[in-house]
Design a protein around this motif. Sequence first.
Motif, PDB file in Angstrom:
ATOM      1  N   ALA A   1       0.848  -0.988   0.118  1.00  0.00           N
ATOM      2  CA  ALA A   1      -0.120  -0.064  -0.002  1.00  0.00           C
ATOM      3  C   ALA A   1       0.768   1.180   0.048  1.00  0.00           C
ATOM      4  N   GLY A   2       1.938   1.287   0.840  1.00  0.00           N
ATOM      5  CA  GLY A   2       2.868   2.415   0.713  1.00  0.00           C
ATOM      6  C   GLY A   2       3.495   2.503  -0.500  1.00  0.00           C
ATOM      7  N   GLY A   3       3.899   1.521  -1.096  1.00  0.00           N
ATOM      8  CA  GLY A   3       4.439   1.518  -2.415  1.00  0.00           C
ATOM      9  C   GLY A   3       3.557   1.917  -3.464  1.00  0.00           C
ATOM     10  N   TYR A   4       2.487   1.575  -3.509  1.00  0.00           N
ATOM     11  CA  TYR A   4       1.326   2.051  -4.387  1.00  0.00           C
ATOM     12  C   TYR A   4       1.090   3.716  -4.216  1.00  0.00           C
ATOM     13  N   THR A   5       0.887   3.896  -3.169  1.00  0.00           N
ATOM     14  CA  THR A   5       0.756   5.409  -2.537  1.00  0.00           C
ATOM     15  C   THR A   5       1.808   6.219  -3.097  1.00  0.00           C
ATOM     16  N   ALA A   6       3.087   5.743  -2.734  1.00  0.00           N
ATOM     17  CA  ALA A   6       4.277   6.442  -3.234  1.00  0.00           C
ATOM     18  C   ALA A   6       4.283   6.673  -4.778  1.00  0.00           C
ATOM     19  N   LEU A  44      -4.935   8.193  -6.474  1.00  0.00           N
ATOM     20  CA  LEU A  44      -5.064   6.688  -5.843  1.00  0.00           C
ATOM     21  C   LEU A  44      -6.122   5.964  -6.520  1.00  0.00           C
ATOM     22  N   THR A  45      -7.402   6.804  -6.806  1.00  0.00           N
ATOM     23  CA  THR A  45      -8.482   6.140  -7.416  1.00  0.00           C
ATOM     24  C   THR A  45      -8.439   6.064  -8.973  1.00  0.00           C
ATOM     25  N   HIS A  46      -7.633   6.751  -9.538  1.00  0.00           N
ATOM     26  CA  HIS A  46      -7.484   6.745 -10.850  1.00  0.00           C
ATOM     27  C   HIS A  46      -6.098   6.196 -11.470  1.00  0.00           C
ATOM     28  N   PRO A  47      -5.716   4.932 -10.946  1.00  0.00           N
ATOM     29  CA  PRO A  47      -4.549   4.366 -11.568  1.00  0.00           C
ATOM     30  C   PRO A  47      -4.325   4.497 -12.995  1.00  0.00           C
ATOM     31  N   ALA A  48      -5.108   3.912 -13.613  1.00  0.00           N
ATOM     32  CA  ALA A  48      -5.200   4.058 -15.208  1.00  0.00           C
ATOM     33  C   ALA A  48      -4.897   5.246 -15.822  1.00  0.00           C
TER      34      ALA A  48
END
Length: 447
Positions: free
Chosen positions: A51-56, A437-441
């Motif tokens: 989660a931390g990596g994704y957020t970063a 975070l909510t629009h990764p695409a």
Amino acid sequence: MSDTVPAAAPGTPEPSGPSRETGGDEPPAGRKRRRGGWIAGGIGAALVLAAGGYTAACALTPLPEPSVAAADQAAWDESVAAAADEAAAAAQAAVDAQAGPAAIGWQDSDDVWANDDTPRPIASISKLATVLIGLERAPLEAGADGPVHVWSEADAARQGAYIAQDGVAFPIPVGTEVTTRQMLTLALLPSANDFAAAFAAATIGTDAEFSAAVAEWAGRNGLESLSLAEPTGMDEANVASAADVVRLGKLALANPAIAELVSTPSAELPWGIGVVENTNPLLTQLPGVVGLKTGRSSVAGYNLVTAQEADADGRPVVKLTAVLGRDSGAERARDSSALLAAMDAAARQLPLVHPQELVGTVATVDGQRIELVARGSAATVLLPGEGAGREVTLDAVGAGPEGQPAGTIAVSSPTGDSEVPVVTAAAIVEPDLWWRLTHPAAVFGWS
């Protein structure tokens, strides 16, 4: 020896060891619980790290640049074309309203409008071409006297012939020294045939050489109908269309020495000649008139080419008119004046850039649409035959406040070139972390 196992005494702990029920292989319950905790903890830690990596990654990944698109300029192009068409129609209507041959034009415009293309006798208007061609070979600065010409026997003989034909002449003795300025003053103001012929003979040559020089000069300057047999206009073979008379007038005005002379109402000459008057009646009777030349003969009728300085919706202009074959001097003056007045309706005020005009948009990755608008304005005045252009250049823009630079509008017109800045009409806001975070695409370019 007995095989019986003695019973444990009351209160004695049961010996440890393998249990029959469990087969002796199951670890203690406490050890099982500790291993399960380690697994759950590991998974939790991995999830936290992920989660931390994704957020970063979402926070640090550069977003796609906002896309910039220019607005359609079709409406602007149509407005310019419409203004040009209206101006041309007004110019043509002005000459079409004339009963006799007529033409109009503007000094700063290449186009000429006429109601008749027939070459007609132009009489003394010929002298404008004579002086222009002669000055190409022997230039004269405005206000200068120029070289001195000694009046010859040949000059005197031509002078006598013009007098015999009831032509305009001012006799002077053979041997008289005459400056170029004096010769041209007499040729252009009172329309003296003798001094026009003397200037042509001195600078160009015989009538045959003169006629050939006119043909070459006319071809070079786009006066297809102009044909002169001699330099004064006494010969009815000196012809041109009304449109080419206007073009001839433009060339004359572009020469400072000629422009100075044709705008002079009167001049005083020596040798007993005294004061001579300019034959153009509009020069002193109509405001703004700056010349040019009259012409009259029994065949040609009354001709006049006129130039007038004017204001066209704030733009300084010089209007030119030509009327040929009128029945009287009064008629040619009236028709010329009417044409000059009608030309005022042909100029067109044209906005080139409106204040806050929409010239483009910016689309951001999170769906913001920001207008790009003109900061300022530009306008021009179009004469018939003229046009204008503009080019919109939009730059890349990013997050920032309202009014940040976003390009330019470069406009070109007969009244000058300029640039109007393009700016953003609203602030461009960087998407927040939650949107990332909510629009990764969109963030990672998967779509």
